[in-house]
Design a protein around this motif. Structure first.
Motif, PDB file in Angstrom:
ATOM      1  N   GLY A  28      21.619  44.314  73.747  1.00 49.48           N
ATOM      2  CA  GLY A  28      22.810  44.919  73.170  1.00 49.48           C
ATOM      3  C   GLY A  28      23.322  46.161  73.864  1.00 49.48           C
ATOM      4  O   GLY A  28      24.361  46.698  73.488  1.00 49.48           O
ATOM      5  N   GLY A  29      22.620  46.642  74.877  1.00 45.64           N
ATOM      6  CA  GLY A  29      23.035  47.854  75.592  1.00 45.64           C
ATOM      7  C   GLY A  29      24.260  47.635  76.465  1.00 45.64           C
ATOM      8  O   GLY A  29      24.716  46.508  76.667  1.00 45.64           O
ATOM      9  N   LEU A  30      24.791  48.744  77.008  1.00 43.40           N
ATOM     10  CA  LEU A  30      26.035  48.700  77.780  1.00 43.40           C
ATOM     11  C   LEU A  30      25.880  49.173  79.220  1.00 43.40           C
ATOM     12  O   LEU A  30      26.876  49.443  79.892  1.00 43.40           O
ATOM     13  CB  LEU A  30      27.100  49.550  77.070  1.00 43.40           C
ATOM     14  CG  LEU A  30      27.438  49.116  75.643  1.00 43.40           C
ATOM     15  CD1 LEU A  30      28.395  50.111  75.001  1.00 43.40           C
ATOM     16  CD2 LEU A  30      28.017  47.714  75.623  1.00 43.40           C
ATOM     17  N   SER A  31      24.655  49.295  79.720  1.00 42.85           N
ATOM     18  CA  SER A  31      24.454  49.698  81.115  1.00 42.85           C
ATOM     19  C   SER A  31      24.932  48.585  82.037  1.00 42.85           C
ATOM     20  O   SER A  31      24.954  47.411  81.660  1.00 42.85           O
ATOM     21  CB  SER A  31      22.977  50.002  81.377  1.00 42.85           C
ATOM     22  OG  SER A  31      22.535  51.070  80.568  1.00 42.85           O
ATOM     23  N   SER A  32      25.333  48.966  83.262  1.00 44.92           N
ATOM     24  CA  SER A  32      25.827  47.980  84.221  1.00 44.92           C
ATOM     25  C   SER A  32      25.246  48.274  85.593  1.00 44.92           C
ATOM     26  O   SER A  32      24.965  49.429  85.926  1.00 44.92           O
ATOM     27  CB  SER A  32      27.355  48.007  84.279  1.00 44.92           C
ATOM     28  OG  SER A  32      27.803  49.278  84.701  1.00 44.92           O
ATOM     29  N   SER A  33      25.073  47.216  86.397  1.00 45.74           N
ATOM     30  CA  SER A  33      24.564  47.406  87.755  1.00 45.74           C
ATOM     31  C   SER A  33      24.931  46.221  88.628  1.00 45.74           C
ATOM     32  O   SER A  33      25.259  45.145  88.125  1.00 45.74           O
ATOM     33  CB  SER A  33      23.047  47.613  87.746  1.00 45.74           C
ATOM     34  OG  SER A  33      22.379  46.445  87.336  1.00 45.74           O
ATOM     35  N   THR A  34      24.850  46.455  89.937  1.00 48.73           N
ATOM     36  CA  THR A  34      25.080  45.403  90.927  1.00 48.73           C
ATOM     37  C   THR A  34      24.067  45.569  92.056  1.00 48.73           C
ATOM     38  O   THR A  34      23.491  46.643  92.242  1.00 48.73           O
ATOM     39  CB  THR A  34      26.500  45.468  91.536  1.00 48.73           C
ATOM     40  OG1 THR A  34      26.667  46.733  92.184  1.00 48.73           O
ATOM     41  CG2 THR A  34      27.572  45.282  90.489  1.00 48.73           C
ATOM     42  N   GLY A  47      24.758  51.471  89.822  1.00 50.15           N
ATOM     43  CA  GLY A  47      25.249  51.224  88.481  1.00 50.15           C
ATOM     44  C   GLY A  47      25.328  52.467  87.632  1.00 50.15           C
ATOM     45  O   GLY A  47      25.219  53.594  88.130  1.00 50.15           O
ATOM     46  N   LYS A  48      25.526  52.226  86.333  1.00 49.24           N
ATOM     47  CA  LYS A  48      25.645  53.297  85.341  1.00 49.24           C
ATOM     48  C   LYS A  48      24.740  52.969  84.166  1.00 49.24           C
ATOM     49  O   LYS A  48      24.772  51.861  83.638  1.00 49.24           O
ATOM     50  CB  LYS A  48      27.080  53.408  84.839  1.00 49.24           C
ATOM     51  CG  LYS A  48      28.071  53.844  85.894  1.00 49.24           C
ATOM     52  CD  LYS A  48      29.475  53.927  85.332  1.00 49.24           C
ATOM     53  CE  LYS A  48      30.438  54.327  86.432  1.00 49.24           C
ATOM     54  NZ  LYS A  48      31.812  54.400  85.965  1.00 49.24           N
ATOM     55  N   ILE A  49      23.966  53.965  83.756  1.00 46.67           N
ATOM     56  CA  ILE A  49      23.096  53.816  82.593  1.00 46.67           C
ATOM     57  C   ILE A  49      23.819  54.377  81.380  1.00 46.67           C
ATOM     58  O   ILE A  49      24.325  55.497  81.406  1.00 46.67           O
ATOM     59  CB  ILE A  49      21.756  54.556  82.794  1.00 46.67           C
ATOM     60  CG1 ILE A  49      21.015  54.020  84.018  1.00 46.67           C
ATOM     61  CG2 ILE A  49      20.886  54.454  81.535  1.00 46.67           C
ATOM     62  CD1 ILE A  49      20.669  52.551  83.960  1.00 46.67           C
ATOM     63  N   SER A  50      23.868  53.583  80.316  1.00 49.05           N
ATOM     64  CA  SER A  50      24.453  53.991  79.039  1.00 49.05           C
ATOM     65  C   SER A  50      23.350  53.950  77.984  1.00 49.05           C
ATOM     66  O   SER A  50      22.502  53.059  78.003  1.00 49.05           O
ATOM     67  CB  SER A  50      25.574  53.028  78.650  1.00 49.05           C
ATOM     68  OG  SER A  50      25.965  53.243  77.305  1.00 49.05           O
ATOM     69  N   LEU A  51      23.383  54.916  77.085  1.00 39.80           N
ATOM     70  CA  LEU A  51      22.417  54.920  75.979  1.00 39.80           C
ATOM     71  C   LEU A  51      23.005  54.320  74.708  1.00 39.80           C
ATOM     72  O   LEU A  51      22.319  54.215  73.693  1.00 39.80           O
ATOM     73  CB  LEU A  51      21.932  56.353  75.709  1.00 39.80           C
ATOM     74  CG  LEU A  51      21.247  57.040  76.895  1.00 39.80           C
ATOM     75  CD1 LEU A  51      20.824  58.445  76.518  1.00 39.80           C
ATOM     76  CD2 LEU A  51      20.057  56.226  77.380  1.00 39.80           C
ATOM     77  N   LYS A  52      24.274  53.892  74.769  1.00 36.55           N
ATOM     78  CA  LYS A  52      24.919  53.305  73.591  1.00 36.55           C
ATOM     79  C   LYS A  52      24.254  51.992  73.202  1.00 36.55           C
ATOM     80  O   LYS A  52      23.739  51.267  74.049  1.00 36.55           O
ATOM     81  CB  LYS A  52      26.403  53.078  73.867  1.00 36.55           C
ATOM     82  CG  LYS A  52      27.174  54.370  74.012  1.00 36.55           C
ATOM     83  CD  LYS A  52      28.636  54.104  74.277  1.00 36.55           C
ATOM     84  CE  LYS A  52      29.379  55.424  74.434  1.00 36.55           C
ATOM     85  NZ  LYS A  52      30.748  55.221  74.880  1.00 36.55           N
TER      86      LYS A  52
END
Length: 165
Positions: A28-34, A47-52
């Motif tokens: 369910g998290g929203l982090s993204s990477s390539t 990428g970007k790490i999100s804690l949401k």
């Protein structure tokens, strides 16, 4: 016995289809990477790490088929990137639910990171397990993971990964 055994060496003609992104979206998290190749032929995990939504990690894994690894003492990573802490993870069998983990720091300049194989400890979903540290003859999966309980943008550039004595 050879002094080194290659796990992966990135180069400009590489096909990255055998590297798989697994982010916190699986829970369910929203982090993204390539994962891409740059002009120099290095693997670049960004990428970007999100804690949401209880998120907080991004990873890229590679299935391998290493055998006779018990005679090696170290895993060597040649890396550089945005300063941060990353994990390098091993699975002795692809189907194992847990991984063996060791952490390392990255700097903007190329660095050779030497991780002692016997120091890789077992974890599952961020929790240490009451099992012995890595001591196996095979490695079927390697993973780079970032998850520092912080919102951050990351970039990890990888040249090569190998076993050494």
């Amino acid at each position: 016995m050879a002094q080194e055994q290659l796990i992966y060496d990135f180069n400009s003609s590489e096909n990255l289809e055998n590297w798989t992104i697994v982010n916190d979206g699986v829970m369910g998290g929203l982090s993204s990477s390539t994962m891409n190749l740059n002009e120099e032929g290095h693997g670049v995990f960004t990428g970007k790490i999100s804690l949401k939504n209880n998120g907080g990690f991004a990873s890229v894994r590679h299935f391998t088929n290493m055998s006779n690894v018990g005679s090696y003492k170290y895993i060597i990573l040649k890396v550089r990137g945005n300063p941060s802490t990353y994990q390098f993870r091993l699975k002795k069998e692809r189907g194992d639910y847990y991984s063996y983990v060791n952490s390392f720091e990255v700097t903007p300049t190329w660095k050779t990171v030497k991780l002692e194989i016997s120091a890789f400890y077992p974890t599952y979903r961020g929790r240490s397990l009451d099992l012995p540290n890595f001591n196996a003859e095979s490695i079927e999966e390697v993973t780079f993971l970032i998850g520092n309980k912080a919102v951050e943008e990351f970039k990890l550039e990888i040249d090569k990964i190998f076993l050494s004595n």
